[in-house]
Design an enzyme around this catalytic site. Structure first.
Site, PDB file in Angstrom:
ATOM      1  N   HIS A 180      40.726  40.065  38.704  1.00 30.96           N
ATOM      2  CA  HIS A 180      39.786  40.912  37.974  1.00 30.96           C
ATOM      3  C   HIS A 180      40.394  41.339  36.647  1.00 30.96           C
ATOM      4  CE1 HIS A 180      36.729  42.006  41.174  1.00 30.96           C
ATOM      5  NE2 HIS A 180      37.665  41.408  41.907  1.00 30.96           N
ATOM      6  N   GLU A 256      44.071  43.669  38.835  1.00 30.10           N
ATOM      7  CA  GLU A 256      43.358  43.987  37.591  1.00 30.10           C
ATOM      8  C   GLU A 256      44.310  43.604  36.466  1.00 30.10           C
ATOM      9  OE1 GLU A 256      40.318  44.959  37.268  1.00 30.10           O
ATOM     10  OE2 GLU A 256      39.700  46.169  38.992  1.00 30.10           O
TER      11      GLU A 256
END
Length: 291
Positions: A180, A256
């Site tokens: 992500h 992330e």
């Protein structure tokens, strides 16, 4: 000896030069085509393990010329890794599907999926995650790892978070890595973090997932990426609210890679060179974990 006229000699020279020339095919691969060699095709998991939701076959950018430098551990070959590219290109146009509530573990329900974030210039998270995931997939397959992708292209819808977890569980994956990028608007927020399920709900969510998170954190740091300034601690973020992690029975993490709303990081996330750098670091970390 017969002397040929000068004009005839010139014709012979032209014919000889034509005979030496070929008509080579273009070596450039179209960005909409993924080419798989016969040697690596055996390492692509069975389609039945991939949640396609009626999607079309993969359409991905070609792997770049650079490669992971370190050799793979001998124990990595043949193991199964699930790569989960966050979000999907068709999510935004199907709100009813992605907003339906699905199980998210720990007695929670959450929306099936989300649209993800984007840079201020409009480069979307789903494009980023797909591109990096394809690069990681191709690099792992080249090292003999069997790879399952939770989605087969960047134009479909979903899958839902519970279905993504189920892909890793059914594949009996040695590692599940969800890729992500974040979208924090906090001033100065930047850096990557790696999330894992905590407190663990099963054995795989304990030491194996924590180890996978630390190996990924260390790999990204070694590649020069800064840890998050706004969430977690030292690049690690224990979470109890992420359905894909809560429902996993395999070692699983969510990375992330950076903050798309930070101008400096957005420039790296949006560039092919930056995405390759992320992919190299993630690939090498997965190989180290498998070893």
């Amino acid at each position: 000896m017969t002397t040929l006229p000068r004009r005839a000699l010139a014709a012979v020279a032209v014919l000889a030069s034509l005979a030496a020339c070929g008509n080579p095919q273009a070596s450039t691969t179209s960005p909409s085509t993924t080419t798989t060699s016969s040697s690596s095709a055996a390492n692509v998991a069975e389609p039945s393990l991939v949640q396609t939701l009626g999607q079309t076959p993969p359409s991905a950018p070609p792997p770049p010329s650079s490669s992971v430098a370190a050799p793979p551990p001998a124990s990595a070959a043949g193991k199964v890794v699930v790569i989960d590219p966050g979000h999907n290109g068709g999510n935004a146009s199907h709100p009813a599907e992605i907003n339906k509530q699905v199980p998210a573990g720990r007695g929670q329900t959450k929306p099936c999926n989300t649209t993800g974030t984007a840079t201020n210039a409009g480069y979307t998270e789903h494009e980023f995650t797909w591109d990096v995931s394809v690069r990681v997939r191709d690099a792992l397959v080249a090292k003999g790892v069997k790879v399952v992708m939770t989605r087969s292209n960047d134009t479909g819808v979903g899958p839902c978070v519970n279905e993504r977890a189920d892909v890793g569980n059914k594949a009996n994956a040695a590692a599940v890595v969800s890729i992500h990028a974040d979208g924090s608007t906090s001033p100065g927020a930047h850096g990557f973090h790696v999330a894992y399920s905590s407190p663990p709900l099963n054995a795989a969510q304990g030491e194996p997932s924590a180890k996978l998170a630390k190996v990924l954190r260390d790999g990204l740091q070694a590649a020069g990426f800064a840890t998050s300034t706004y969430i977690g601690s030292q690049g690690l973020s224990p979470r109890n609210d992420l359905g894909g992690l809560n429902l996993s029975t395999r070692p699983a993490v969510l990375v992330e890679c950076g903050n798309m709303r930070n101008a400096a990081e957005a420039a790296v996330l949006s560039s092919a060179a930056g995405r390759q750098k992320y992919a190299d670091a993630i690939t090498q970390a997965i190989l180290s974990y498998l070893g």
